[in-house]
Every structure is written in structure tokens, then in C-alpha cells.
Design a protein around this motif. Structure first.
Motif, short mmCIF file in Angstrom:
data_model
loop_
_atom_site.label_atom_id
_atom_site.label_comp_id
_atom_site.label_asym_id
_atom_site.label_seq_id
_atom_site.Cartn_x
_atom_site.Cartn_y
_atom_site.Cartn_z
N HIS A 1 33.75 51.53 39.63
CA HIS A 1 34.54 50.35 39.26
C HIS A 1 33.62 49.21 38.81
O HIS A 1 33.88 48.57 37.78
CB HIS A 1 35.38 49.90 40.46
CG HIS A 1 36.08 48.60 40.26
ND1 HIS A 1 37.32 48.49 39.67
CD2 HIS A 1 35.71 47.32 40.57
CE1 HIS A 1 37.68 47.22 39.63
NE2 HIS A 1 36.72 46.49 40.16
N LEU A 2 32.55 48.98 39.56
CA LEU A 2 31.61 47.91 39.22
C LEU A 2 31.00 48.13 37.84
O LEU A 2 30.94 47.20 37.02
CB LEU A 2 30.49 47.85 40.27
CG LEU A 2 29.32 46.89 39.99
CD1 LEU A 2 29.80 45.45 39.98
CD2 LEU A 2 28.20 47.10 41.01
N TYR A 3 30.58 49.33 37.57
CA TYR A 3 29.94 49.61 36.29
C TYR A 3 30.91 49.48 35.13
O TYR A 3 30.59 48.86 34.10
CB TYR A 3 29.33 51.02 36.31
CG TYR A 3 28.70 51.40 34.99
CD1 TYR A 3 27.52 50.81 34.56
CD2 TYR A 3 29.30 52.34 34.16
CE1 TYR A 3 26.94 51.16 33.35
CE2 TYR A 3 28.74 52.69 32.94
CZ TYR A 3 27.56 52.10 32.54
OH TYR A 3 27.00 52.43 31.33
N GLU A 4 32.10 50.04 35.28
CA GLU A 4 33.06 50.02 34.17
C GLU A 4 33.57 48.61 33.87
O GLU A 4 33.70 48.23 32.71
CB GLU A 4 34.24 50.95 34.48
CG GLU A 4 33.90 52.42 34.37
CD GLU A 4 33.43 52.81 32.98
OE1 GLU A 4 34.06 52.40 31.99
OE2 GLU A 4 32.41 53.52 32.89
N THR A 5 33.85 47.83 34.89
CA THR A 5 34.33 46.46 34.65
C THR A 5 33.23 45.58 34.07
O THR A 5 33.50 44.70 33.25
CB THR A 5 34.85 45.82 35.95
OG1 THR A 5 33.85 45.92 36.98
CG2 THR A 5 36.11 46.52 36.44
N SER A 6 32.00 45.84 34.46
CA SER A 6 30.88 45.06 33.92
C SER A 6 30.58 45.46 32.48
O SER A 6 30.23 44.61 31.65
CB SER A 6 29.62 45.27 34.78
OG SER A 6 29.86 44.87 36.11
N SER B 1 42.57 45.80 31.74
CA SER B 1 43.28 45.48 32.98
C SER B 1 42.36 45.48 34.19
O SER B 1 42.45 44.63 35.06
CB SER B 1 44.42 46.48 33.19
OG SER B 1 45.08 46.23 34.39
N ALA B 2 41.44 46.47 34.27
CA ALA B 2 40.55 46.56 35.43
C ALA B 2 39.67 45.32 35.56
O ALA B 2 39.43 44.84 36.67
CB ALA B 2 39.68 47.82 35.32
N SER B 3 39.19 44.80 34.43
CA SER B 3 38.34 43.61 34.47
C SER B 3 39.15 42.36 34.81
O SER B 3 38.70 41.51 35.57
CB SER B 3 37.63 43.43 33.13
OG SER B 3 36.77 44.50 32.87
N ARG B 4 40.35 42.26 34.24
CA ARG B 4 41.16 41.06 34.50
C ARG B 4 41.62 40.98 35.95
O ARG B 4 41.60 39.92 36.56
CB ARG B 4 42.39 41.06 33.58
CG ARG B 4 42.09 40.90 32.11
CD ARG B 4 43.37 40.56 31.35
NE ARG B 4 44.44 41.50 31.62
CZ ARG B 4 44.66 42.61 30.92
NH1 ARG B 4 43.85 42.92 29.92
NH2 ARG B 4 45.66 43.42 31.21
N THR B 5 42.02 42.11 36.50
CA THR B 5 42.58 42.10 37.85
C THR B 5 41.59 42.52 38.92
O THR B 5 41.88 42.42 40.10
CB THR B 5 43.78 43.06 37.91
OG1 THR B 5 43.33 44.39 37.63
CG2 THR B 5 44.85 42.66 36.91
N GLN B 6 40.40 43.02 38.50
CA GLN B 6 39.41 43.54 39.43
C GLN B 6 40.00 44.64 40.31
O GLN B 6 39.75 44.72 41.52
CB GLN B 6 38.82 42.40 40.29
CG GLN B 6 37.84 41.53 39.56
CD GLN B 6 36.62 42.31 39.08
OE1 GLN B 6 35.96 42.98 39.85
NE2 GLN B 6 36.35 42.22 37.79
#
Length: 439
Positions: free
Chosen positions: A136-141, A147-152
Motif C-alpha cells: 500500500h505504501l509503495y503504490e500510493t507513493s 482512490s487509494a492515495s486520496r483515501t489512504q
């Protein structure tokens, strides 16, 4: 600060390198092995098994992991020592360790791991991470949008060596109560392929490494099972799945290889509806077969078949991955992957449901099988409410995704404060130190 060694300690592969780097220095088997027929009692360790001169037929394999958990700490320490000193060329006594452990690791295994890390290898400090949070950390960064980055928030589907997990992640923390597990992974797929080939063709039950290679190069996920089963009954060139895997003879080739890459990729025309072979789209996954085994190019390999054992594959190629989606086909009383994902989402708060379905991230080696994501979406869509969007993201390299997340975390300014130091371990012990990593 000292250098940070990032170690993704998988049941099948170890990915090892240094924090801040994009790629690991080593991606090697997490096992030791030797020729069963050899008089030598010396085992080859990790990277030594990847040498082109090593004959992988009839290898006797010992793994420190069983059913997804570390059961042989002494063997694992031996492999770690080889990777750290022989491949990374690092000194643990002047380094920190970021170690990726399985979800729900047992306390006894945690204590044994801490003893090896601090007392035997002598690392200065250590941080324990789990794979879903790092993915999750790698993909959002990396993406920065979506959606994953906006909502974490995301749902990480990890198809690993021993298990497949569907794990909700919120603000870089894995929601353990929402994790659902399917007791099928890459090892089960390889074993199933061994059984099918042994029953239909030639006994390969002792050829784990060889059949694992054949699985990676030739298996794919069916988008229409009934159609493909009917097509697989055809003979000759009318069968788009028929292909040949050549077993090594120990003289001209030490590794197995696909006899005709074009023939092996004919199934791709079923999706496009054309007869043209989409070679470019598959080059990254199967193109490597062209230079392995020391047998020359494709044209040469077509001629090298007189004295070699060959394995003919047809419907085995898509029946093996099928057990991920329908475990009942092999007598397992479990839900398939799509149902596993739905149960993981349903266990979370209802406000998270639409976000999780819109932020599914695939990782793990089995997701490299062609058409995996398309089939999963096809299975998942009827199980999800119509007003929810289903979005499945494939990592650019699912095998390295967890390690890259660890590398990113290890290079962050907060990493040092998150670690447990050797002095803290010696003062208060393993159990109290581990509480720092409980999310």
C-alpha cells in the motif's frame, strides 16, 4: 545512521537489498538443495542454485518455511548468513534490519527470529513489517493519484508462495481483523501441475524446481473455462493450448525450456479474436525462455528433440491456476479468491466498502499469470453491489512490490525512531519489544 538491510523473507524467494534502492540486490530461492543422486552431502544455498552450471533435475530441497511459517530457524540463519555476507557483502553489526514477516506470526517464531537477528547476526536495530502495508505504501507513493492515495485505503491481494491473503489497509496499517486467507499459493499450484503431468505423461514428482519453471512460463488463467475445455480436446494445430516443455538432459542443457514460444502463445489469439500472435505483450513474462538452458534460439530448439524427454501440455496450463478461483475443483472446502475478497471487505466498516473495491492491488508471483486480473474482475463483478466500482491495479513487478515498499520505508526520516535497538532487546526482552510493532 547505519545502512538499512531490507529483507523480504518469503517462503519461496528472499528479496534482499538496501533501503533507498529501487531494486533489491538479490532475489534468490529461500531454500537449500542438492542432487538426490549425488554422493556429495553438500547443499547449495540460495543464490548458488541460480548458477547456469547447476543441474536442477531431481533436487532434494529443504525449506525453512512450512505452510507459510518459519519452522527451521537454524536453516533460515544459514541462508540469511549466505545472503548477507556472500551476496550483499554487508556487516550486520553495523547495520539495521527491516524484516518482512508473515501475517499473524506466532510468538514462539517471533522470539526465535529476534534471537537470530540480535544475538547471532548482531544487527544494531530492527523493524518488523507486513507485506500488505508495504505494498500500500509503495503504490500510493508511486501513483500519487487514485482512490487509494486520496483515501489512504486499499485492499491488498497477496498471492504468495504458501497462502493467498486479502488484506484491508488503512493509513499504512493492515486491519488484521479484516484479513481473509486462502490456503492456496504458488507452491500448491506447482504441486498440482506435478501431479497432472505425472499422471498423464512422465513422473516428475521429484522435479519441483523444474515444474515450477514450466508453470511460470506456460500456465495462464482462463477467461472462459467451458470454451477452453472444449478447445483443449481438439487435436493438432486446432488446439491453441498444446505446447511442449523440454526437460534438461544434463549435457547440452541444465535447465528446462519451452520448445516453441510461438506455439505456447497461441492462446492469446482467443482473447483478441485474431490469428496473430501477440508476442510483444508477452515478452516480459515468457520471452526469457529464448536464452535459458544453453540450447540456443527458438529455431535451434525445434531441432533439439531427438534424445530429450519432452512434456506435452494442453489443458493443464489453465486448469492449474483454476484452483485459485474454484478450490472445490480439487476437493478443498474453501471459498475462491473472489469470495475471499468480498468477505475481507464485508468485515470492515460499511463506509469503507466502496473505497476498498475501487482500490484492489494485486501482488505476489502468481498474479504474473497472464489474464489473472481480467479473470478476477470477471469473477468479482457479480458479487459486488452494482453502484460500487471495481478497480484492480496490477503492480509493475508483483514479486518486488513488497521489497520496494520496505525500501521506501527504510529511507524515510521516521524509520530510525520506529526501530527496536539491540540494547532495548537486551534490556527488556523480545516480547515487550514486539509490542511496538503491533498495529
Amino acid at each position: 545512521m547505519s545502512s538499512v538491510v531490507v529483507l523480504d523473507n518469503g517462503g519461496g524467494l528472499i528479496k534482499a537489498g538496501f533501503g533507498g534502492d529501487r531494486d533489491p540486490v538479490a532475489v534468490v530461492p529461500n531454500c537449500v538443495a542438492r542432487q538426490a543422486s549425488s554422493s556429495s552431502k553438500k547443499y547449495l544455498i540460495a543464490d548458488q542454485l541460480l548458477s547456469p552450471s547447476v543441474d536442477i533435475t531431481s533436487m532434494s530441497i529443504r525449506r525453512p518455511f512450512d505452510r507459510g511459517y518459519l519452522i527451521n530457524v537454524d536453516l533460515q540463519r544459514e541462508i540469511w548468513d549466505r545472503v548477507l555476507r556472500g551476496v550483499l557483502h554487508c556487516d550486520p553489526t553495523s547495520s539495521s534490519l527491516l524484516l518482512v514477516e508473515p501475517l499473524f506470526n506466532l510468538p514462539a517464531i517471533q522470539r526465535s527470529t529476534d534471537e537470530v537477528v540480535f544475538e547471532e547476526l548482531g544487527f544494531q536495530s530492527m523493524y518488523i513489517a507486513d507485506s500488505p502495508s508495504l505494498v500500500h505504501l509503495y503504490e500510493t507513493s508511486r501513483r500519487g493519484l487514485g482512490s487509494a492515495s486520496r483515501t489512504q485505503c486499499s485492499l491488498v491481494v497477496d498471492c504468495g508462495f504458501s497462502f493467498t491473503h486479502a488484506a484491508p489497509v488503512l493509513h499504512n496499517f493492515t486491519l488484521n481483523y479484516g484479513v481473509r486467507r486462502l490456503d492456496i499459493g504458488g507452491k500448491a499450484l506447482t504441486n498440482y501441475l506435478k501431479e497432472l503431468i505425472s499422471y498423464r505423461s512422465i513422473n516428475v514428482l521429484d522435479e519441483t524446481m523444474l515444474i515450477d519453471d514450466a508453470k511460470e512460463k506456460l500456465c495462464f488463467v482462463s477467461l472462459n473455462l467451458n470454451r477452453d475445455l472444449n478447445l483443449a480436446r481438439k487435436s493438432g494445430k486446432e488446439n491453441p493450448f498444446k505446447c511442449t516443455y523440454v526437460l534438461p538432459d544434463g549435457i547440452s542443457s541444465k535447465k528446462g525450456f519451452v520448445k516453441d514460444t510461438n506455439e505456447a502463445q497461441r492462446f492469446l489469439s482467443l482473447q483478441s479474436g485474431s490469428e496473430s500472435m501477440q508476442l510483444d505483450s508477452m515478452e516480459n513474462h515468457t520471452g526469457s525462455t529464448g536464452n535459458e538452458g544453453g540450447a540456443g534460439n527458438t529455431e535451434d530448439r525445434k531441432r533439439i528433440d531427438v534424445a530429450q524427454n519432452e512434456v506435452k501440455l494442453t489443458n493443464e496450463r489453465f486448469l492449474v491456476p483454476e484452483i485459485l478461483f474454484h478450490p472445490s475443483d480439487v476437493g478443498m472446502n474453501e471459498a475462491g479468491l473472489a469470495e475471499c475478497i468480498v468477505r475481507a471487505v464485508d468485515s470492515c466498516h460499511s463506509h469503507l466498502h466502496p473505497v476498498l473495491f475501487e482500490s484492489i492491488i494485486l501482488t505476489g508471483g502468481s498474479t504474473l499469470l497472464p489474464q489473472f486480473a481480467e479473470r478476477l474482475e470477471k469473477e468479482l463483478r457479480p458479487l459486488v453491489a452494482e453502484d460500487y466500482k471495481v478497480t484492480i491495479t496490477c503492480q509493475e513487478d508483483p514479486i518486488l512490490g513488497v521489497w520496494r515498499g520496505g525500501s521506501l520505508l527504510a529511507s524515510s526520516p521516521d524509520y530510525e525512531a520506529m526501530c527496536v535497538t539491540k540494547s532495548e532487546y537486551e534490556e527488556i526482552g523480545s516480547t515487550r519489544c514486539r509490542r511496538r510493532f503491533l498495529h
